[in-house]
Design a protein around this motif. Structure first.
Motif, PDB file in Angstrom:
ATOM      1  N   UNK A 266      11.382  -4.820  -9.866  1.00 24.55           N
ATOM      2  CA  UNK A 266      10.462  -5.942  -9.660  1.00 24.55           C
ATOM      3  C   UNK A 266      10.822  -6.762  -8.425  1.00 24.55           C
ATOM      4  N   UNK A 267      12.089  -7.172  -8.310  1.00 23.71           N
ATOM      5  CA  UNK A 267      12.487  -8.015  -7.178  1.00 23.71           C
ATOM      6  C   UNK A 267      12.330  -7.273  -5.843  1.00 23.71           C
ATOM      7  N   UNK A 268      12.831  -6.016  -5.703  1.00 27.25           N
ATOM      8  CA  UNK A 268      12.611  -5.299  -4.435  1.00 27.25           C
ATOM      9  C   UNK A 268      11.129  -5.112  -4.116  1.00 27.25           C
ATOM     10  N   UNK A 269      10.338  -4.778  -5.149  1.00 27.47           N
ATOM     11  CA  UNK A 269       8.899  -4.610  -4.928  1.00 27.47           C
ATOM     12  C   UNK A 269       8.276  -5.942  -4.520  1.00 27.47           C
ATOM     13  N   UNK A 270       8.731  -7.013  -5.173  1.00 22.29           N
ATOM     14  CA  UNK A 270       8.237  -8.360  -4.855  1.00 22.29           C
ATOM     15  C   UNK A 270       8.537  -8.697  -3.388  1.00 22.29           C
ATOM     16  N   UNK A 271       9.769  -8.395  -2.943  1.00 23.20           N
ATOM     17  CA  UNK A 271      10.153  -8.672  -1.553  1.00 23.20           C
ATOM     18  C   UNK A 271       9.343  -7.818  -0.577  1.00 23.20           C
ATOM     19  N   UNK A 272       9.140  -6.534  -0.943  1.00 19.55           N
ATOM     20  CA  UNK A 272       8.351  -5.638  -0.086  1.00 19.55           C
ATOM     21  C   UNK A 272       6.945  -6.186   0.109  1.00 19.55           C
ATOM     22  N   UNK A 273       6.308  -6.549  -1.015  1.00 15.00           N
ATOM     23  CA  UNK A 273       4.938  -7.054  -0.941  1.00 15.00           C
ATOM     24  C   UNK A 273       4.881  -8.394  -0.207  1.00 15.00           C
ATOM     25  N   UNK A 274       5.907  -9.232  -0.430  1.00 15.90           N
ATOM     26  CA  UNK A 274       5.940 -10.542   0.221  1.00 15.90           C
ATOM     27  C   UNK A 274       6.069 -10.396   1.738  1.00 15.90           C
ATOM     28  N   UNK A 275       7.015  -9.546   2.174  1.00  8.65           N
ATOM     29  CA  UNK A 275       7.219  -9.346   3.623  1.00  8.65           C
ATOM     30  C   UNK A 275       5.993  -8.679   4.246  1.00  8.65           C
ATOM     31  N   UNK A 276       5.410  -7.715   3.502  1.00  5.46           N
ATOM     32  CA  UNK A 276       4.194  -7.057   3.997  1.00  5.46           C
ATOM     33  C   UNK A 276       3.069  -8.073   4.160  1.00  5.46           C
ATOM     34  N   UNK A 277       2.901  -8.927   3.143  1.00  7.58           N
ATOM     35  CA  UNK A 277       1.844  -9.950   3.201  1.00  7.58           C
ATOM     36  C   UNK A 277       2.078 -10.906   4.368  1.00  7.58           C
TER      37      UNK A 277
END
Length: 578
Positions: A140-151
């Protein structure tokens, strides 16, 4: 009660894992940057493709941009591979470590803990809850960071291409976030309920399979199925409630986002028509905006998942933080010469009534002491106190004239061999079951089996390495008891405790085992509980217990003369034999 935790609390508790896997997390970070950067770069490259190749018709760019496009996608997918593989590595290893830690701590806890919690609930916490907990750090946290940085990267492209349009596109985001917080609170509540209901379901299944003979003997299959169906239906209802709330987040974000897109098309169209903005810039802007809504929607969904994982974390860290109430002392018990109970009082937790009320007795090495009394009189409670499963309320339990609280619990239990009414056998060989407490020694296993009058039937079933089925399903009641007795004898303890240990034996086997016990007493203390008085007639001391008090102590002949309750037991046994 579980301590209420926030995401910050959970992440702080994971600090040891960050240190352990820092290299893998570093590689994951590189993967996240490559993946997010590649997505943003792809959106930005739409502008030169449209403006410089298709509108301005620059041939040099025709041969440069496509290769750059391939390079960007190569780096993006290389990052995706690094992220996916190392996240899997961290998650799998973390799951192993967490399960081991939780089980280790549970096994340290007092017997009272296991009486308060169902086995199905504990199994659920060691599997499902830890799986959800592991997902926080590894998924969850890595995916959250990926999506956040992508956004952030895509929104950066949006702002670079047109700050004016970016304002109209992003002004709707705060409107979407307000209802999201309400939904997230609901999701956390439902997540906690799902964990509890899943535990109930596993407990119900455990009870059915553990008592399958009783179920079938009473034709209660439909009754048990109905009970299970109720638990199952309740579980499904909670899942559906959670799914209903969780399913709202993405459509809500998309509907509100579409308002921003509609405004952008109107305003952006005017800008292109008036020549204030190139077609390439507009398409780069609109592509980045559309792509940005995907990670933003994913972020809202992940935030809901985080609440579920936090709820599981509360249950798991509750188990990890529990400490046994019974600590024991630092002194190692090297041998047991004598045992004394002096004015011992005891009550189980949450019970206002004492089970034991001032118990006094003693016995020494070379003696057999038998406890006799009515059911519920406190005999098994005495054994529980000797094993230090529970803490006494008042009085002293002395081993070699020193109170039990001074001794290290492991060294104490190493010196005691216990055979209970309930026989516990593992799905393993006869040899492993007999040598359960120590390293396996074939010679000692055979010797213990012979002493317990069990070697003959073990040989007939294929020898000491033949398999015992789960719970000893391929053994009779008497055979189970003899294996349990052999296990206690293999340990070669100073104190042997037999709690109705010969109740399922035939007369011949019982006589053989009793003769073995008589021979063993020379170098040991032996404590017996028996309802069949014929098994304790030769005891050196018989303690009559009734309603938590000692009524009389003496040998068989003495008690027949002085104790009315003992005479009553004797006469009743004679009548039953007649």
């Amino acid at each position: 009660m579980h301590k209420e935790m926030t995401l910050k609390d959970v992440l702080i508790r994971f600090k040891p894992f960050y240190k352990k896997y820092w290299k893998q997390f570093f590689i994951v970070g590189i993967g996240i940057l490559l993946t997010s950067g590649g997505t943003s770069a792809t959106a930005y490259m739409i502008k030169p493709i449209l403006d410089q190749i298709f509108i301005e018709k620059k041939e040099t760019m025709l041969y440069f941009v496509p290769f750059l496009f391939v390079l960007v996608y190569f780096l993006k997918n290389a990052g995706s591979y690094l992220q996916t593989y190392y996240i899997s590595y961290i998650g799998t290893d973390m799951l192993r470590v967490l399960r081991s830690k939780v089980l280790k701590n549970i096994l340290r806890l007092d017997m009272d803990f296991f009486k308060q919690h169902r086995s199905g609930e504990l199994i659920s916490r060691c599997t499902n809850d830890i799986g959800a907990l592991q997902s926080i750090v590894s998924n969850i946290i890595p995916d959250f960071l990926t999506q956040l940085i992508t956004a952030i990267g895509l929104l950066g492209v949006v702002v670079i291409q047109s700050p004016k349009l970016a304002f109209f596109a992003l002004i709707v985001l705060p409107i979407a976030i307000i209802p999201l917080f309400y939904l997230v609170k609901k999701l956390k509540l439902y997540a906690r309920n799902i964990q509890e209901k899943n535990s109930d379901l596993l407990s119900r299944l455990g009870e059915i399979f553990s008592n399958i003979e009783l179920v079938k003997a009473n034709n209660a299959q439909n009754k048990e199925k109905e009970k299970f169906d109720k638990e199952n239906e309740s579980f499904c209802k909670v899942i559906l409630k959670s799914a209903r709330i969780g399913s709202l987040t993405s459509p809500m974000m998309e509907i509100i986002g579409s308002i921003g897109v509609a405004v952008v098309i109107i305003v952006g169209g005017h800008e292109v028509i008036r020549g204030n903005m190139s077609v390439g810039s507009f398409f780069s802007f609109i592509s980045a905006l559309f792509w940005a809504y995907t990670p933003i929607k994913r972020l809202s969904s992940l935030y809901g998942s985080i609440q579920g994982a936090v709820a599981a974390s509360e249950r798991t860290f509750y188990l990890l933080d529990l400490e046994p109430k019974i600590k024991g002392g630092d002194k190692k018990l090297k041998n047991i010469e004598n045992i004394k109970f002096e004015k011992v009082k005891f009550a189980y937790d949450n019970s206002p009534r004492n089970v034991l009320n001032g118990i006094d007795f003693n016995f020494s090495k070379g003696e057999i002491l038998a406890l006799v009394g009515t059911s519920g009189g406190g005999k098994s409670s005495i054994i529980n106190l000797l094993m230090y499963f529970y803490e006494k309320k008042e009085g002293e339990i002395l081993f070699n004239d020193l109170d039990i609280s001074h001794f290290n619990i492991e060294s104490l239990r190493d010196k005691i061999g216990l055979v209970t009414q309930n026989i516990y056998l593992f799905n393993d060989s006869f040899a492993e079951n007999v040598a359960y407490s120590e390293n396996l020694d074939e010679k000692r296993v055979v010797e213990a089996l012979k002493l317990a009058n069990a070697y003959e039937f073990v040989e007939s079933m294929g020898g000491i390495y033949a398999e015992i089925k789960e719970h000893g399903k391929n053994l009779s009641g008497g055979q189970k008891q003899r294996i349990a007795i052999a296990r206690a004898l293999y340990k070669n303890p100073d104190l042997l405790i037999f709690d109705e240990a010969t109740s399922a034996l035939d007369n011949e086997s019982e006589r053989a085992v009793m003769q073995t016990i008589e021979n063993l007493k020379k170098e040991r203390l032996i404590l017996m509980i028996a309802h069949r008085l014929s098994t304790v007639e030769n005891a050196d001391k018989i303690v009559i217990i009734d309603q938590g008090k000692v009524l009389a102590i003496g040998k068989d002949e003495e008690l027949l003369k002085t104790c009315e309750l003992y005479r009553k037991f004797k006469n009743k046994e004679k009548e039953m034999k007649a």
